[in-house]
Design a protein around this motif. Sequence first.
Motif, PDB file in Angstrom:
ATOM      1  N   THR A 149       7.085 -21.014   0.453  1.00 54.96           N
ATOM      2  CA  THR A 149       6.483 -20.994   1.679  1.00 54.96           C
ATOM      3  C   THR A 149       5.189 -21.995   1.875  1.00 54.96           C
ATOM      4  OG1 THR A 149       5.241 -18.785   1.444  1.00 54.96           O
ATOM      5  CG2 THR A 149       7.517 -18.850   2.358  1.00 54.96           C
ATOM      6  N   GLY A 150       4.398 -21.999   0.930  1.00 51.79           N
ATOM      7  CA  GLY A 150       3.361 -22.882   1.140  1.00 51.79           C
ATOM      8  C   GLY A 150       2.078 -21.877   1.669  1.00 51.79           C
ATOM      9  N   LEU A 151       2.324 -20.588   1.561  1.00 49.52           N
ATOM     10  CA  LEU A 151       1.432 -19.764   2.228  1.00 49.52           C
ATOM     11  C   LEU A 151       0.530 -19.290   0.632  1.00 49.52           C
ATOM     12  CD1 LEU A 151       3.691 -17.446   4.326  1.00 49.52           C
ATOM     13  CD2 LEU A 151       2.043 -18.959   4.840  1.00 49.52           C
ATOM     14  N   GLY A 152      -0.624 -18.605   0.987  1.00 53.13           N
ATOM     15  CA  GLY A 152      -1.443 -17.746  -0.026  1.00 53.13           C
ATOM     16  C   GLY A 152      -0.624 -16.491  -0.240  1.00 53.13           C
ATOM     17  N   GLU A 153      -0.883 -15.958  -1.496  1.00 47.86           N
ATOM     18  CA  GLU A 153      -0.238 -14.569  -2.025  1.00 47.86           C
ATOM     19  C   GLU A 153      -0.849 -13.632  -0.886  1.00 47.86           C
ATOM     20  OE1 GLU A 153      -0.588 -13.672  -5.754  1.00 47.86           O
ATOM     21  OE2 GLU A 153       0.103 -15.432  -6.461  1.00 47.86           O
ATOM     22  N   GLU A 154      -2.016 -13.506  -0.551  1.00 49.62           N
ATOM     23  CA  GLU A 154      -2.474 -12.496   0.461  1.00 49.62           C
ATOM     24  C   GLU A 154      -1.585 -12.672   1.845  1.00 49.62           C
ATOM     25  OE1 GLU A 154      -6.602 -12.666   1.440  1.00 49.62           O
ATOM     26  OE2 GLU A 154      -7.273 -12.492  -0.781  1.00 49.62           O
ATOM     27  N   ASP A 155      -1.240 -13.839   2.211  1.00 54.51           N
ATOM     28  CA  ASP A 155      -0.542 -13.910   3.718  1.00 54.51           C
ATOM     29  C   ASP A 155       0.970 -13.471   3.297  1.00 54.51           C
ATOM     30  OD1 ASP A 155      -2.519 -14.786   5.100  1.00 54.51           O
ATOM     31  OD2 ASP A 155      -2.020 -16.973   4.872  1.00 54.51           O
ATOM     32  N   VAL A 156       1.488 -13.754   1.888  1.00 51.71           N
ATOM     33  CA  VAL A 156       2.850 -13.014   1.659  1.00 51.71           C
ATOM     34  C   VAL A 156       2.640 -11.568   1.552  1.00 51.71           C
ATOM     35  CG1 VAL A 156       4.522 -13.015  -0.361  1.00 51.71           C
ATOM     36  CG2 VAL A 156       3.198 -15.222   0.284  1.00 51.71           C
ATOM     37  N   LEU A 157       1.674 -11.043   1.207  1.00 54.17           N
ATOM     38  CA  LEU A 157       1.612  -9.816   1.153  1.00 54.17           C
ATOM     39  C   LEU A 157       1.361  -8.905   2.425  1.00 54.17           C
ATOM     40  CD1 LEU A 157      -0.978  -9.066  -1.814  1.00 54.17           C
ATOM     41  CD2 LEU A 157       1.443  -8.459  -1.788  1.00 54.17           C
ATOM     42  N   LEU A 158       0.930  -9.709   3.357  1.00 53.84           N
ATOM     43  CA  LEU A 158       0.956  -9.284   4.626  1.00 53.84           C
ATOM     44  C   LEU A 158       2.317  -9.279   5.545  1.00 53.84           C
ATOM     45  CD1 LEU A 158      -2.483 -10.860   6.172  1.00 53.84           C
ATOM     46  CD2 LEU A 158      -1.888  -8.469   6.204  1.00 53.84           C
ATOM     47  N   GLY A 159       2.834 -10.418   5.134  1.00 47.16           N
ATOM     48  CA  GLY A 159       4.300 -10.591   5.665  1.00 47.16           C
ATOM     49  C   GLY A 159       5.349  -9.294   5.059  1.00 47.16           C
ATOM     50  N   LEU A 160       5.064  -9.141   3.649  1.00 46.47           N
ATOM     51  CA  LEU A 160       6.010  -7.967   3.003  1.00 46.47           C
ATOM     52  C   LEU A 160       5.823  -6.768   3.895  1.00 46.47           C
ATOM     53  CD1 LEU A 160       5.609  -9.237  -0.752  1.00 46.47           C
ATOM     54  CD2 LEU A 160       7.778  -9.384   0.774  1.00 46.47           C
ATOM     55  N   GLU A 161       4.267  -6.470   4.036  1.00 48.89           N
ATOM     56  CA  GLU A 161       4.228  -5.186   4.499  1.00 48.89           C
ATOM     57  C   GLU A 161       4.588  -5.176   6.118  1.00 48.89           C
ATOM     58  OE1 GLU A 161      -0.017  -2.447   5.588  1.00 48.89           O
ATOM     59  OE2 GLU A 161       0.094  -4.631   4.510  1.00 48.89           O
ATOM     60  N   ALA A 162       4.646  -6.278   6.778  1.00 51.18           N
ATOM     61  CA  ALA A 162       5.388  -6.222   8.156  1.00 51.18           C
ATOM     62  C   ALA A 162       6.605  -6.134   7.990  1.00 51.18           C
ATOM     63  CB  ALA A 162       4.817  -7.450   8.704  1.00 51.18           C
ATOM     64  N   LEU A 163       7.524  -6.317   6.993  1.00 47.61           N
ATOM     65  CA  LEU A 163       8.667  -6.258   7.157  1.00 47.61           C
ATOM     66  C   LEU A 163       8.871  -4.668   7.225  1.00 47.61           C
ATOM     67  CD1 LEU A 163       9.922  -8.098   3.812  1.00 47.61           C
ATOM     68  CD2 LEU A 163      10.516  -8.588   6.369  1.00 47.61           C
ATOM     69  N   GLU A 164       8.161  -3.902   6.853  1.00 47.25           N
ATOM     70  CA  GLU A 164       8.593  -2.306   7.027  1.00 47.25           C
ATOM     71  C   GLU A 164       7.864  -1.810   8.397  1.00 47.25           C
ATOM     72  OE1 GLU A 164      10.329  -1.125   4.860  1.00 47.25           O
ATOM     73  OE2 GLU A 164      10.241  -2.814   3.466  1.00 47.25           O
ATOM     74  N   SER A 165       7.308  -2.878   9.240  1.00 45.80           N
ATOM     75  CA  SER A 165       6.685  -2.297  10.545  1.00 45.80           C
ATOM     76  C   SER A 165       7.597  -2.400  11.583  1.00 45.80           C
ATOM     77  CB  SER A 165       5.248  -3.106  10.726  1.00 45.80           C
ATOM     78  OG  SER A 165       4.509  -2.733   9.413  1.00 45.80           O
ATOM     79  N   TYR A 166       8.741  -3.126  11.488  1.00 43.34           N
ATOM     80  CA  TYR A 166       9.440  -3.370  12.823  1.00 43.34           C
ATOM     81  C   TYR A 166      10.104  -2.236  13.268  1.00 43.34           C
ATOM     82  CZ  TYR A 166      12.849  -5.578  15.760  1.00 43.34           C
ATOM     83  OH  TYR A 166      13.567  -6.315  16.734  1.00 43.34           O
ATOM     84  N   SER A 167      10.503  -1.271  12.449  1.00 35.91           N
ATOM     85  CA  SER A 167      11.330   0.020  12.735  1.00 35.91           C
ATOM     86  C   SER A 167      10.289   1.292  12.282  1.00 35.91           C
ATOM     87  CB  SER A 167      12.569   0.176  12.506  1.00 35.91           C
ATOM     88  OG  SER A 167      13.284  -1.033  13.357  1.00 35.91           O
ATOM     89  N   ALA A 168       9.895   2.458  13.040  1.00 35.12           N
ATOM     90  CA  ALA A 168       9.171   3.290  12.463  1.00 35.12           C
ATOM     91  C   ALA A 168      10.402   4.602  11.918  1.00 35.12           C
ATOM     92  CB  ALA A 168       8.232   3.918  13.738  1.00 35.12           C
ATOM     93  N   LEU A 169       9.760   5.076  10.922  1.00 38.55           N
ATOM     94  CA  LEU A 169      10.426   6.096  10.138  1.00 38.55           C
ATOM     95  C   LEU A 169      10.170   7.454  10.909  1.00 38.55           C
ATOM     96  CD1 LEU A 169      12.685   6.500   7.864  1.00 38.55           C
ATOM     97  CD2 LEU A 169      10.588   7.426   6.507  1.00 38.55           C
ATOM     98  N   SER A 170      11.345   8.360  11.369  1.00 34.58           N
ATOM     99  CA  SER A 170      10.992   9.349  12.199  1.00 34.58           C
ATOM    100  C   SER A 170      10.384  10.423  11.152  1.00 34.58           C
ATOM    101  CB  SER A 170      12.353  10.072  12.451  1.00 34.58           C
ATOM    102  OG  SER A 170      12.157  11.310  12.976  1.00 34.58           O
ATOM    103  N   LEU A 171       9.445  11.297  11.977  1.00 29.36           N
ATOM    104  CA  LEU A 171       8.693  12.495  10.965  1.00 29.36           C
ATOM    105  C   LEU A 171       9.743  13.553  10.430  1.00 29.36           C
ATOM    106  CD1 LEU A 171       5.531  12.835  13.182  1.00 29.36           C
ATOM    107  CD2 LEU A 171       5.525  11.657  10.950  1.00 29.36           C
ATOM    108  N   ASP A 172      11.026  13.353  11.151  1.00 30.31           N
ATOM    109  CA  ASP A 172      11.979  14.382  10.790  1.00 30.31           C
ATOM    110  C   ASP A 172      12.616  13.907   9.725  1.00 30.31           C
ATOM    111  OD1 ASP A 172      11.240  16.147  12.468  1.00 30.31           O
ATOM    112  OD2 ASP A 172      12.484  15.426  14.120  1.00 30.31           O
ATOM    113  N   ALA A 173      12.707  12.443   9.162  1.00 29.56           N
ATOM    114  CA  ALA A 173      13.358  12.016   8.120  1.00 29.56           C
ATOM    115  C   ALA A 173      12.607  12.397   6.668  1.00 29.56           C
ATOM    116  CB  ALA A 173      13.411  10.315   8.272  1.00 29.56           C
ATOM    117  N   VAL A 174      13.669  12.257   5.956  1.00 28.29           N
ATOM    118  CA  VAL A 174      13.401  12.637   4.470  1.00 28.29           C
ATOM    119  C   VAL A 174      13.083  11.234   3.732  1.00 28.29           C
ATOM    120  CG1 VAL A 174      14.017  13.714   2.170  1.00 28.29           C
ATOM    121  CG2 VAL A 174      14.762  14.548   4.466  1.00 28.29           C
TER     122      VAL A 174
END
Length: 263
Positions: A149-174
């Motif tokens: 991608t031509g990105l720095g590894e810190e930016d890649v880590l931010l992008g990977l973390e954001a992959l899990e931020s699109y949908s929230a997990l319910s507090l009732d989920a296991v």
Amino acid sequence: MPAAAPAPDRPGDAALPDHALRRLRALPPGPERDALREETICSWLPMAHRIASRFRNRGEAMDDLRQVAAMGLVKAVDRYDPERGNAFETYAVPTVTGELKRHFRDHTWDVHVPRRVQDLRNRVRVARHELTPGSGGGSPTCAEIAAATGLGEEDVLLGLEALESYSALSLDAVPAGAEGGSPLADRLGSCDRALDTAVDREAVKPGLRELPERERTILYLRYFQDMTQIRIAERLGISQMHVSRLLSRSCERVREDVLQETA
């Protein structure tokens, strides 16, 4: 999020031709222009709805997507400049598509993420998908994604973390892999009320050291041993009224010392 821009739609015979838009552009504000503008928008509305249909099955109601696409069409009609030489359809399709993409970017995330991080997420997501077949079925490393991608590894880590931020997990989920089937809500810590007074305790210590020994003793017996003023008076051989005055004076002195330190 949508990837490539869609190819132009054919509006059909019902859509007004471009010369009507030229006429719309030339008309002064008034009833005639308003009527032609409404007719133009209505005639191109099927095209906007077809573009909206490409974004179905992404967690948004189809009626909402059509409304967003219609808003994009209105912007396209109002901003189109026939003098630039481009057909209206060539201008309208990217405008409507962009409005739909902005809707997904700004309104459909469960967790608010800055726009820059959302863009990083999209670049990382696409690169990871493209690199996965060539890495033996395993996920590519952060360095491999950065190189692609031509990105720095810190930016890649931010992008990977954001992959899990699109949908929230319910507090009732296991959580995946959790033993015992305990939901997230049962794993949340509770507030420790002692933490609220920790700073206050440290702040009053210098003032307490400056008090006379008898007044320190009275404060200790009252607030740490939970003794009544009458019992304190009996223990020290003084009146209950005197104990009350000493308590008030000591507390006020310590309070003033703390306020002077923080001023």
